[in-house]
Each structure stands twice: as C-alpha cells, then as structure tokens.
Design a protein around this motif. Structure first.
Motif, PDB file in Angstrom:
ATOM      1  N   ILE A  25       0.856  -1.177   0.000  1.00 35.00           N
ATOM      2  CA  ILE A  25       0.000   0.000   0.000  1.00 35.00           C
ATOM      3  C   ILE A  25       0.896   1.233   0.000  1.00 35.00           C
ATOM      4  O   ILE A  25       1.869   1.293   0.745  1.00 35.00           O
ATOM      5  CB  ILE A  25      -0.900   0.007   1.264  1.00 35.00           C
ATOM      6  N   LYS A  26       0.570   2.203  -0.834  1.00 35.33           N
ATOM      7  CA  LYS A  26       1.314   3.466  -0.819  1.00 35.33           C
ATOM      8  C   LYS A  26       0.425   4.539  -0.202  1.00 35.33           C
ATOM      9  O   LYS A  26      -0.728   4.692  -0.572  1.00 35.33           O
ATOM     10  CB  LYS A  26       1.745   3.887  -2.217  1.00 35.33           C
ATOM     11  N   VAL A  27       1.010   5.261   0.741  1.00 35.14           N
ATOM     12  CA  VAL A  27       0.299   6.314   1.440  1.00 35.14           C
ATOM     13  C   VAL A  27       1.018   7.633   1.175  1.00 35.14           C
ATOM     14  O   VAL A  27       2.198   7.769   1.499  1.00 35.14           O
ATOM     15  CB  VAL A  27       0.267   6.045   2.962  1.00 35.14           C
ATOM     16  N   ASN A  28       0.321   8.572   0.571  1.00 33.84           N
ATOM     17  CA  ASN A  28       0.866   9.908   0.365  1.00 33.84           C
ATOM     18  C   ASN A  28       0.257  10.839   1.399  1.00 33.84           C
ATOM     19  O   ASN A  28      -0.956  10.805   1.630  1.00 33.84           O
ATOM     20  CB  ASN A  28       0.539  10.425  -1.032  1.00 33.84           C
ATOM     21  N   THR A  29       1.104  11.650   2.037  1.00 32.60           N
ATOM     22  CA  THR A  29       0.613  12.634   3.002  1.00 32.60           C
ATOM     23  C   THR A  29       1.160  14.004   2.648  1.00 32.60           C
ATOM     24  O   THR A  29       2.193  14.133   2.000  1.00 32.60           O
ATOM     25  CB  THR A  29       1.046  12.300   4.448  1.00 32.60           C
ATOM     26  N   ASP A  30       0.446  15.020   3.092  1.00 30.77           N
ATOM     27  CA  ASP A  30       0.926  16.389   2.935  1.00 30.77           C
ATOM     28  C   ASP A  30       0.238  17.264   3.967  1.00 30.77           C
ATOM     29  O   ASP A  30      -0.816  16.914   4.498  1.00 30.77           O
ATOM     30  CB  ASP A  30       0.644  16.910   1.522  1.00 30.77           C
ATOM     31  N   ALA A  31       0.865  18.407   4.239  1.00 30.40           N
ATOM     32  CA  ALA A  31       0.305  19.392   5.153  1.00 30.40           C
ATOM     33  C   ALA A  31       0.263  20.746   4.471  1.00 30.40           C
ATOM     34  O   ALA A  31       1.076  21.050   3.609  1.00 30.40           O
ATOM     35  CB  ALA A  31       1.149  19.480   6.423  1.00 30.40           C
ATOM     36  N   GLY A  43      -3.575  16.083   4.632  1.00 31.73           N
ATOM     37  CA  GLY A  43      -4.261  15.198   3.704  1.00 31.73           C
ATOM     38  C   GLY A  43      -3.531  13.882   3.564  1.00 31.73           C
ATOM     39  O   GLY A  43      -2.310  13.817   3.716  1.00 31.73           O
ATOM     40  N   MET A  44      -4.298  12.831   3.306  1.00 35.98           N
ATOM     41  CA  MET A  44      -3.735  11.497   3.121  1.00 35.98           C
ATOM     42  C   MET A  44      -4.537  10.775   2.053  1.00 35.98           C
ATOM     43  O   MET A  44      -5.759  10.835   2.031  1.00 35.98           O
ATOM     44  CB  MET A  44      -3.845  10.716   4.437  1.00 35.98           C
ATOM     45  N   VAL A  45      -3.824  10.135   1.147  1.00 37.55           N
ATOM     46  CA  VAL A  45      -4.459   9.256   0.173  1.00 37.55           C
ATOM     47  C   VAL A  45      -3.728   7.921   0.222  1.00 37.55           C
ATOM     48  O   VAL A  45      -2.505   7.867   0.242  1.00 37.55           O
ATOM     49  CB  VAL A  45      -4.489   9.868  -1.250  1.00 37.55           C
ATOM     50  N   LEU A  46      -4.499   6.857   0.299  1.00 39.38           N
ATOM     51  CA  LEU A  46      -3.970   5.500   0.403  1.00 39.38           C
ATOM     52  C   LEU A  46      -4.388   4.743  -0.853  1.00 39.38           C
ATOM     53  O   LEU A  46      -5.580   4.701  -1.174  1.00 39.38           O
ATOM     54  CB  LEU A  46      -4.570   4.859   1.667  1.00 39.38           C
ATOM     55  N   VAL A 143      -5.979  17.868  -0.711  1.00 40.54           N
ATOM     56  CA  VAL A 143      -6.784  17.593   0.481  1.00 40.54           C
ATOM     57  C   VAL A 143      -6.312  18.464   1.648  1.00 40.54           C
ATOM     58  O   VAL A 143      -7.121  19.039   2.375  1.00 40.54           O
ATOM     59  CB  VAL A 143      -6.726  16.095   0.861  1.00 40.54           C
ATOM     60  N   ALA A 144      -5.001  18.598   1.818  1.00 37.84           N
ATOM     61  CA  ALA A 144      -4.455  19.410   2.912  1.00 37.84           C
ATOM     62  C   ALA A 144      -4.858  20.875   2.770  1.00 37.84           C
ATOM     63  O   ALA A 144      -5.285  21.508   3.743  1.00 37.84           O
ATOM     64  CB  ALA A 144      -2.933  19.272   2.954  1.00 37.84           C
ATOM     65  N   VAL A 145      -4.734  21.414   1.570  1.00 38.55           N
ATOM     66  CA  VAL A 145      -5.085  22.811   1.334  1.00 38.55           C
ATOM     67  C   VAL A 145      -6.575  23.034   1.561  1.00 38.55           C
ATOM     68  O   VAL A 145      -6.994  23.983   2.228  1.00 38.55           O
ATOM     69  CB  VAL A 145      -4.664  23.248  -0.095  1.00 38.55           C
ATOM     70  N   TYR A 146      -7.389  22.156   1.021  1.00 35.83           N
ATOM     71  CA  TYR A 146      -8.845  22.232   1.170  1.00 35.83           C
ATOM     72  C   TYR A 146      -9.224  22.202   2.650  1.00 35.83           C
ATOM     73  O   TYR A 146     -10.050  22.983   3.109  1.00 35.83           O
ATOM     74  CB  TYR A 146      -9.475  21.058   0.415  1.00 35.83           C
TER      75      TYR A 146
END
Length: 167
Positions: A25-31, A43-46, A143-146
């Motif tokens: 599983i790849k998990v991308n995160t950002d702030a 934000g996180m997308v899996l 997602v983080a910006v929103y």
C-alpha cells in the motif's frame, strides 16, 4: 526503517506518482500551514498497486508553530491510522525531505521535530519512508489545502481523486 531521499541513493524519485509493488500500500501525506493563524490542514491518500484510491482522509490541527511540524503531525497521525486499519506492507511518501532525513539521522539536530520523529521511529520501524516532489503528491496536497481553508473533512473530495491524470 528504510528511507529514500532524492539524490542520496540509487533510488530515482518519480516526478509523477508511481504505483507500489503488488501487495504493498502506498500512502501519500501532505500538510498545508497558516503561519498567521498557527493552524494546519493535512491530507492522506492510500492507494494499492493498481493506483486505486482505498482511503482519502483529512486532518485539521490548531496551535501549530511551523510547516515542518505540520508535516510531522500529519505523518504521525496517518501512520497511526494506517496501522490501526490493519495494513502492514506500507510505503509512506511525503514531500518534506527534512522529515525523511530527520527520521534517519540524529534528531537532536532537528530539535523542533524530535518528539514527532521519535514517535515515527518507535511506532513503525519496518516501513519505507520516501521523499517525493510535490508533483507526485498532488491529491494529498489538495486535500491538505482544502482542509486548511474550509476546516472540513475530505469526504467530499472523492471525486478529486478520480479525475483523469490527477496524482
């Protein structure tokens, strides 16, 4: 813990998002951070090996002092969630190279990040932590910006993740 930093090893960092190997599983995160209000959105997308979005989640934090702290808070929260959901073969991909480096080095040189990095190290020693350019982290960034702007969950952003060409 394994780490890949742009320019540090033979791993060539993709500019666009790339699917993980099968069964991983790849998990991308950002702030996203607002210095004036000391708040952050995360934000996180899996996604699976086919690129299918399995989960899309957002977080909102108050009293955040720094953008790197925001990145660390999001990563720590996401790690806890992903492990709680029962995933074990995981690649975490973030666009905060300092966090990746801090997780691999003596955290005393990253005093502000020390508690977060120690948690990351202690809780999840067997995952891959990969630095990516923001271009490869587009959904998590959106997602983080929103979330920072609207202080809402990302439940309405499912359509964003399904747009053609969106990473």
């Amino acid at each position: 813990m394994r780490s890949h930093c742009s320019g540090q090893n033979s791993y060539e960092n993709p500019v666009r998002w790339q699917a993980p190997p099968m069964d991983v599983i790849k998990v991308n995160t950002d702030a996203s951070f607002c210095k004036v209000l000391c708040k952050a959105g995360g934000g996180m997308v899996l996604r699976d090996h086919r690129g299918k979005v399995l989960r899309l989640t957002s977080f909102f934090f108050l009293r955040v002092l720094d953008s790197l702290v925001a990145e660390g808070l999001v990563l720590r929260k996401v790690m806890d969630q992903v492990i709680h959901w029962g995933y074990s073969l995981i690649v975490f991909e973030i666009d905060a190279e300092v966090i990746v480096k801090a997780a691999m080095l003596d955290v005393s040189s990253f005093l502000l990040l020390s508690p977060l990095v120690e948690d990351i190290r202690e809780w999840h020693p067997d995952f891959d932590l990969v630095y990516t350019l923001i271009v490869g982290n587009e959904i998590a960034h959106t997602v983080a910006v929103y979330t920072l702007q609207d202080k809402r969950s990302a439940s309405g952003l499912d359509s964003v993740a399904k747009r053609p060409g969106f990473q």
